[in-house]
Scaffold this motif. Structure first.
Motif, mmCIF file in Angstrom:
data_model
loop_
_atom_site.group_PDB
_atom_site.id
_atom_site.type_symbol
_atom_site.label_atom_id
_atom_site.label_comp_id
_atom_site.label_asym_id
_atom_site.label_seq_id
_atom_site.Cartn_x
_atom_site.Cartn_y
_atom_site.Cartn_z
ATOM 1 N N ALA A 1 30.869 -96.373 34.507
ATOM 2 C CA ALA A 1 32.318 -96.564 34.605
ATOM 3 C C ALA A 1 32.974 -95.397 35.325
ATOM 4 O O ALA A 1 33.903 -95.582 36.126
ATOM 5 C CB ALA A 1 32.919 -96.741 33.217
ATOM 6 N N LEU A 2 32.496 -94.182 35.064
ATOM 7 C CA LEU A 2 33.074 -92.996 35.700
ATOM 8 C C LEU A 2 32.729 -92.935 37.182
ATOM 9 O O LEU A 2 33.569 -92.598 38.010
ATOM 10 C CB LEU A 2 32.572 -91.726 35.007
ATOM 11 C CG LEU A 2 33.392 -91.160 33.854
ATOM 12 C CD1 LEU A 2 32.728 -89.903 33.300
ATOM 13 C CD2 LEU A 2 34.814 -90.846 34.289
ATOM 14 N N GLU B 1 32.104 -95.357 39.146
ATOM 15 C CA GLU B 1 32.854 -96.401 39.858
ATOM 16 C C GLU B 1 34.325 -96.024 39.980
ATOM 17 O O GLU B 1 34.939 -96.186 41.032
ATOM 18 C CB GLU B 1 32.690 -97.738 39.132
ATOM 19 C CG GLU B 1 31.290 -98.332 39.294
ATOM 20 C CD GLU B 1 30.991 -99.438 38.294
ATOM 21 O OE1 GLU B 1 31.956 -99.950 37.678
ATOM 22 O OE2 GLU B 1 29.808 -99.777 38.128
ATOM 23 N N GLU B 2 34.897 -95.510 38.911
ATOM 24 C CA GLU B 2 36.310 -95.117 38.917
ATOM 25 C C GLU B 2 36.594 -94.059 39.980
ATOM 26 O O GLU B 2 37.615 -94.117 40.681
ATOM 27 C CB GLU B 2 36.687 -94.568 37.535
ATOM 28 C CG GLU B 2 38.088 -93.977 37.461
ATOM 29 C CD GLU B 2 38.305 -93.115 36.222
ATOM 30 O OE1 GLU B 2 39.233 -92.285 36.239
ATOM 31 O OE2 GLU B 2 37.525 -93.247 35.245
ATOM 32 N N ARG C 1 37.754 -85.576 40.603
ATOM 33 C CA ARG C 1 39.128 -85.597 40.091
ATOM 34 C C ARG C 1 39.999 -84.577 40.825
ATOM 35 O O ARG C 1 41.169 -84.836 41.120
ATOM 36 C CB ARG C 1 39.124 -85.313 38.587
ATOM 37 C CG ARG C 1 38.612 -86.490 37.762
ATOM 38 C CD ARG C 1 38.457 -86.136 36.292
ATOM 39 N NE ARG C 1 38.153 -87.330 35.502
ATOM 40 C CZ ARG C 1 37.603 -87.302 34.282
ATOM 41 N NH1 ARG C 1 37.311 -86.132 33.725
ATOM 42 N NH2 ARG C 1 37.343 -88.423 33.637
#
Length: 287
Positions: free
Chosen positions: A17-18, A20-21, A142
């Motif tokens: 999930a990370l 892909e995000e 990020r």
């Protein structure tokens, strides 16, 4: 304007999930299991792999990522207009993958001399495993999303891997002893006495930090070490495998003793499970 691509390998254990995000490209290690070849982190979930690993008649194997895989990734990123690619690699002392990435970078610039000023390839040797470097990649992505510059981010990742501590205890040493890649585990004696090792990696080499009597005492020792060593104000992560009881105990002790939740609790992937065994717990933090 900078356009930054982030990449790593599947031993970084970044949850799907990370990745892909944040648009992180994860290169999967090929795992040979009997007649099948599986892509680590893509063809199975961690939980599915633990079951396959425990049922396998002999320990699966995995191979290094070859230079061609990296050359292909560099070519695609260059053609897509990226100005920087930041690749953070598995420990060079445990895999030829990192040196293959450096070789591919040299080959790429030999074939594309015009790219040296416009497309910068940063390669960082984590000298570690799992989210010990995966977390730095996540944070770097990020930072880029918030407008961070490539060199600043590469420096941040390098600084993190230079100061990260991964401590873990393989509660069942069968896999670590069979694989032979975690040399300190292979040499460990004391299982007959009920001793469990607490281990880390220092400059890429495995090392035993403590011998704990009994599985029930492991979580407390891990938290005690983290509390004593962790740099104030920095996040910590929790490593899980297939031992739900000990993972729950570790989380509870972390909440009590550290006073905060882990920034991330994650499960080890295929490559780490093959070499350390699925039955482990651990913590990751900055010192």
């Amino acid at each position: 304007m900078a356009k930054i691509k982030f990449s790593t390998d599947s031993a970084a254990d970044i949850p799907s999930a990370l990745r892909e995000e944040l648009g992180i490209q994860v290169l999967p290690f090929p795992i040979a299991m009997g007649e099948r070849e599986l892509a680590d982190g893509f063809d199975f979930t961690p939980e599915e792999f633990y079951d396959m690993l425990l049922a396998a008649p002999k320990i699966p194997t995995h191979a290094a990522l070859n230079p061609y895989i990296f050359e292909e990734m560099f070519e695609q990123a260059y053609e897509a207009g990226y100005t920087d690619l930041i690749h953070t690699s598995i420990n060079s002392k445990g895999s030829a993958t990192c040196s293959n990435a450096f070789q591919a970078r040299g080959d790429f610039y030999r074939d594309h001399p015009e790219a040296e000023e416009t497309f910068r390839i940063h390669i960082i040797d984590a000298l570690n495993y799992t989210m010990g470097y995966g977390w730095a990649v996540v944070q770097g992505a990020r930072m880029a999303a918030g407008g961070g510059q490539a060199q600043e981010i590469a420096d941040f990742i390098q600084d993190w891997v230079d100061h990260v501590r991964v401590i873990f205890s393989p509660l069942d040493l069968r896999f670590a002893k069979k694989s032979g890649r975690v040399s300190a585990a292979a040499a460990f004696v004391g299982e007959a006495l009920g001793l469990k090792p607490v281990m880390t990696f220092t400059d890429g080499e495995s090392k035993i930090l403590a011998k704990v009597r009994g599985e029930k005492a492991v979580a407390a020792r891990l938290v005690e070490m983290c509390k004593a060593e962790r740099k104030p104000g920095t996040p910590y992560l929790m490593i899980q495998g297939n031992n739900a009881e000990q993972s729950a105990k570790l989380l509870d002790l972390c909440r009590q003793q550290l006073g905060e939740e882990p920034a991330l609790s994650f499960r080890i992937g295929g490559v780490i499970a093959i070499n350390a065994g699925p039955n482990l717990i651990g913590l990751i933090y900055r010192v």
